[in-house]
Design a protein around this motif. Structure first.
Motif, PDB file in Angstrom:
ATOM      1  N   LEU A 102      18.215   8.039 -15.888  1.00  0.00           N
ATOM      2  CA  LEU A 102      17.281   9.154 -15.763  1.00  0.00           C
ATOM      3  C   LEU A 102      16.045   8.956 -16.636  1.00  0.00           C
ATOM      4  O   LEU A 102      14.958   9.418 -16.314  1.00  0.00           O
ATOM      5  CB  LEU A 102      17.990  10.455 -16.145  1.00  0.00           C
ATOM      6  CG  LEU A 102      17.187  11.748 -15.985  1.00  0.00           C
ATOM      7  CD1 LEU A 102      16.851  11.991 -14.519  1.00  0.00           C
ATOM      8  CD2 LEU A 102      17.974  12.928 -16.556  1.00  0.00           C
TER       9      LEU A 102
ATOM     10  N   HIS B 260      13.575  18.488 -19.442  1.00  0.00           N
ATOM     11  CA  HIS B 260      14.237  17.709 -18.406  1.00  0.00           C
ATOM     12  C   HIS B 260      13.259  17.409 -17.273  1.00  0.00           C
ATOM     13  O   HIS B 260      12.371  18.222 -16.977  1.00  0.00           O
ATOM     14  CB  HIS B 260      15.443  18.488 -17.865  1.00  0.00           C
ATOM     15  CG  HIS B 260      16.347  17.670 -16.994  1.00  0.00           C
ATOM     16  ND1 HIS B 260      16.118  17.507 -15.646  1.00  0.00           N
ATOM     17  CD2 HIS B 260      17.495  16.984 -17.265  1.00  0.00           C
ATOM     18  CE1 HIS B 260      17.085  16.750 -15.129  1.00  0.00           C
ATOM     19  NE2 HIS B 260      17.921  16.431 -16.092  1.00  0.00           N
ATOM     20  N   PRO B 261      13.400  16.264 -16.591  1.00  0.00           N
ATOM     21  CA  PRO B 261      12.490  15.931 -15.483  1.00  0.00           C
ATOM     22  C   PRO B 261      12.421  16.990 -14.387  1.00  0.00           C
ATOM     23  O   PRO B 261      11.431  17.038 -13.642  1.00  0.00           O
ATOM     24  CB  PRO B 261      13.071  14.618 -14.940  1.00  0.00           C
ATOM     25  CG  PRO B 261      13.716  13.983 -16.130  1.00  0.00           C
ATOM     26  CD  PRO B 261      14.284  15.125 -16.932  1.00  0.00           C
TER      27      PRO B 261
ATOM     28  N   ASP C 277      22.237  14.253 -17.781  1.00  0.00           N
ATOM     29  CA  ASP C 277      21.526  13.216 -18.518  1.00  0.00           C
ATOM     30  C   ASP C 277      22.361  11.945 -18.458  1.00  0.00           C
ATOM     31  O   ASP C 277      23.570  11.967 -18.717  1.00  0.00           O
ATOM     32  CB  ASP C 277      21.294  13.646 -19.966  1.00  0.00           C
ATOM     33  CG  ASP C 277      20.357  12.695 -20.720  1.00  0.00           C
ATOM     34  OD1 ASP C 277      19.650  11.917 -20.055  1.00  0.00           O
ATOM     35  OD2 ASP C 277      20.327  12.757 -21.972  1.00  0.00           O
TER      36      ASP C 277
ATOM     37  N   THR D 170      16.090  21.297 -22.360  1.00  0.00           N
ATOM     38  CA  THR D 170      15.300  20.385 -23.177  1.00  0.00           C
ATOM     39  C   THR D 170      16.213  19.503 -24.010  1.00  0.00           C
ATOM     40  O   THR D 170      17.376  19.824 -24.251  1.00  0.00           O
ATOM     41  CB  THR D 170      14.330  21.134 -24.112  1.00  0.00           C
ATOM     42  OG1 THR D 170      15.080  21.873 -25.089  1.00  0.00           O
ATOM     43  CG2 THR D 170      13.445  22.078 -23.327  1.00  0.00           C
ATOM     44  N   LYS D 171      15.646  18.379 -24.448  1.00  0.00           N
ATOM     45  CA  LYS D 171      16.363  17.402 -25.246  1.00  0.00           C
ATOM     46  C   LYS D 171      15.549  17.155 -26.501  1.00  0.00           C
ATOM     47  O   LYS D 171      14.346  16.876 -26.419  1.00  0.00           O
ATOM     48  CB  LYS D 171      16.522  16.111 -24.437  1.00  0.00           C
ATOM     49  CG  LYS D 171      17.364  15.014 -25.076  1.00  0.00           C
ATOM     50  CD  LYS D 171      17.481  13.844 -24.101  1.00  0.00           C
ATOM     51  CE  LYS D 171      18.361  12.718 -24.622  1.00  0.00           C
ATOM     52  NZ  LYS D 171      18.452  11.610 -23.630  1.00  0.00           N
TER      53      LYS D 171
ATOM     54  N   PHE E 159      15.963   6.366 -24.701  1.00  0.00           N
ATOM     55  CA  PHE E 159      16.482   7.459 -23.863  1.00  0.00           C
ATOM     56  C   PHE E 159      17.980   7.686 -24.110  1.00  0.00           C
ATOM     57  O   PHE E 159      18.765   7.931 -23.197  1.00  0.00           O
ATOM     58  CB  PHE E 159      16.235   7.192 -22.374  1.00  0.00           C
ATOM     59  CG  PHE E 159      14.806   6.871 -22.045  1.00  0.00           C
ATOM     60  CD1 PHE E 159      13.850   7.868 -22.045  1.00  0.00           C
ATOM     61  CD2 PHE E 159      14.409   5.570 -21.747  1.00  0.00           C
ATOM     62  CE1 PHE E 159      12.514   7.578 -21.738  1.00  0.00           C
ATOM     63  CE2 PHE E 159      13.093   5.266 -21.447  1.00  0.00           C
ATOM     64  CZ  PHE E 159      12.137   6.281 -21.441  1.00  0.00           C
TER      65      PHE E 159
ATOM     66  N   TRP F 132      15.373  10.252 -19.698  1.00  0.00           N
ATOM     67  CA  TRP F 132      14.939  11.536 -20.247  1.00  0.00           C
ATOM     68  C   TRP F 132      15.008  11.449 -21.771  1.00  0.00           C
ATOM     69  O   TRP F 132      16.038  11.085 -22.329  1.00  0.00           O
ATOM     70  CB  TRP F 132      15.847  12.648 -19.725  1.00  0.00           C
ATOM     71  CG  TRP F 132      15.634  14.008 -20.327  1.00  0.00           C
ATOM     72  CD1 TRP F 132      14.495  14.507 -20.881  1.00  0.00           C
ATOM     73  CD2 TRP F 132      16.596  15.058 -20.412  1.00  0.00           C
ATOM     74  NE1 TRP F 132      14.671  15.811 -21.309  1.00  0.00           N
ATOM     75  CE2 TRP F 132      15.963  16.171 -21.031  1.00  0.00           C
ATOM     76  CE3 TRP F 132      17.934  15.177 -20.035  1.00  0.00           C
ATOM     77  CZ2 TRP F 132      16.629  17.374 -21.271  1.00  0.00           C
ATOM     78  CZ3 TRP F 132      18.590  16.370 -20.266  1.00  0.00           C
ATOM     79  CH2 TRP F 132      17.936  17.462 -20.875  1.00  0.00           C
TER      80      TRP F 132
END
Length: 333
Positions: free
Chosen positions: A283, A219-220, A279, A210-211, A297, A285
């Motif tokens: 991306l 995350h995707p 990342d 996770t971010k 992002f 994200w």
């Protein structure tokens, strides 16, 4: 020489026991300077054999002071910390904010556990007591990516290792391994120094990267499952490694990589990579707004104050924790 560091070459070669050597190290406060990939046989006067299989990493007997194998070589002169087996709370390890436990209890096997199983959080800091970024909640992302850190000295490319025994399932999203990390203040507004990455490992063997900034975004890749499947509750001792490193520090094209390695049998030697994510700008994200002087992002390609391990409820014993600043140019094989 700063009293929080000790060079490995000050220790005479010979048959010094592991416990005596660790006691010598821990009088310095727990953080040391190591030559890259020191062989355990030289340090402890012992013979250690690496494990070779087709699907498990051969660490080539390169191990730390606690007997646990390295995956990446230590950065020369980089920050290195090991959990003190006699007194965990040295100058670099502190109780994380919001924790509900009051103290740690030592088990008969030398491992540790919190005295209560509510919110359990630990911060591991490069500089004792210093966890705020330059600018604090007003930290500027553009400045961070240009200089490569949020505060100095930072930890940048890092291998965070922990061993756990889960006798009762933890709640929420499992065991969190976070960083590089700055102070996470309690605030309802966007606090820029809260930017960072997490690895969350659930008791049923699923995990996610996770971010975080103002909340967390997975995350995707989504939630993934360790293969072969594993349930950590009642498994006995197992090891986890969370690895963060910067692949490109170019502000125009930053890129970072996150990895999860598992030591399923708890021997400290046999590691398998079970998860990986990256990342980069394309991306997309994370936070879609341009916040904190950064870009939509924003990729957090910088070093920070330290690392975090935490969990909620359940029951976990722990041992053999370490933080090493690594050289990611030499990849595990």
């Amino acid at each position: 020489m700063a009293d929080s560091y000790l060079r490995i070459d000050l220790v005479p070669e010979g048959k010094m026991s592991r416990r005596d050597f660790l006691k010598l190290i821990y009088v310095t406060g727990g953080a040391i300077m190591l030559s890259p990939l020191m062989k355990i046989g030289k340090v402890f006067g012992a013979n250690v054999t690496g494990t070779n299989t087709t699907d498990i990493l051969d660490a080539d007997s390169k191990v730390g002071l606690d007997g646990v194998s390295f995956l990446y070589p230590t950065k020369p002169g980089g920050f290195v910390w090991y959990l003190n087996p006699d007194n965990p709370f040295d100058s670099h390890l502190e109780t994380g904010g919001g924790s509900t436990y009051e103290k740690l209890v030592k088990n008969k096997d030398g491992s540790w556990k919190p005295n209560s199983d509510g919110k359990v959080k630990f911060n591991i800091l490069v500089t004792p007591g210093q966890k705020d970024a330059i600018g604090g909640c007003n930290m500027n992302f553009a400045d961070c990516i240009q200089r490569g850190f949020t505060r100095k000295p930072p930890i940048t490319n890092v291998e965070l290792t922990g061993f756990f025994k889960m006798s009762q399932a933890v709640t929420r999203d499992g065991i969190y391994m976070r960083g590089p990390w700055n102070h996470h203040p309690s605030t309802s507004r966007v606090c820029c120094q809260d930017a960072g990455y997490d690895l969350e490992i659930m008791p049923n063997g699923t995990f996610k990267f996770t971010k975080g900034l103002h909340g967390t975004i997975t995350h995707p890749q989504g939630i993934q499952t360790i293969s072969p499947s594993v349930n950590f509750v009642g498994l006995g001792w197992f090891g986890l490694k969370y690895i963060f490193f910067i692949e490109s520090a170019d502000p125009a094209s930053p890129k970072i990589r996150l990895q999860l390695y598992l030591n399923r049998n708890g021997d400290g030697k046999t590691w398998a990579k079970v998860g990986e994510a990256s990342d980069f700008k394309g991306l997309k994200w994370g936070e879609s707004r341009a916040l904190c002087g950064g870009e939509p992002f924003q990729v957090y390609a910088w070093g920070a104050a330290g690392m975090v391990i935490k969990w909620y409820d359940g029951h976990i014993d722990f041992k053999w924790w370490s933080v090493r600043e690594i050289d990611p140019s030499v990849r595990p094989h």
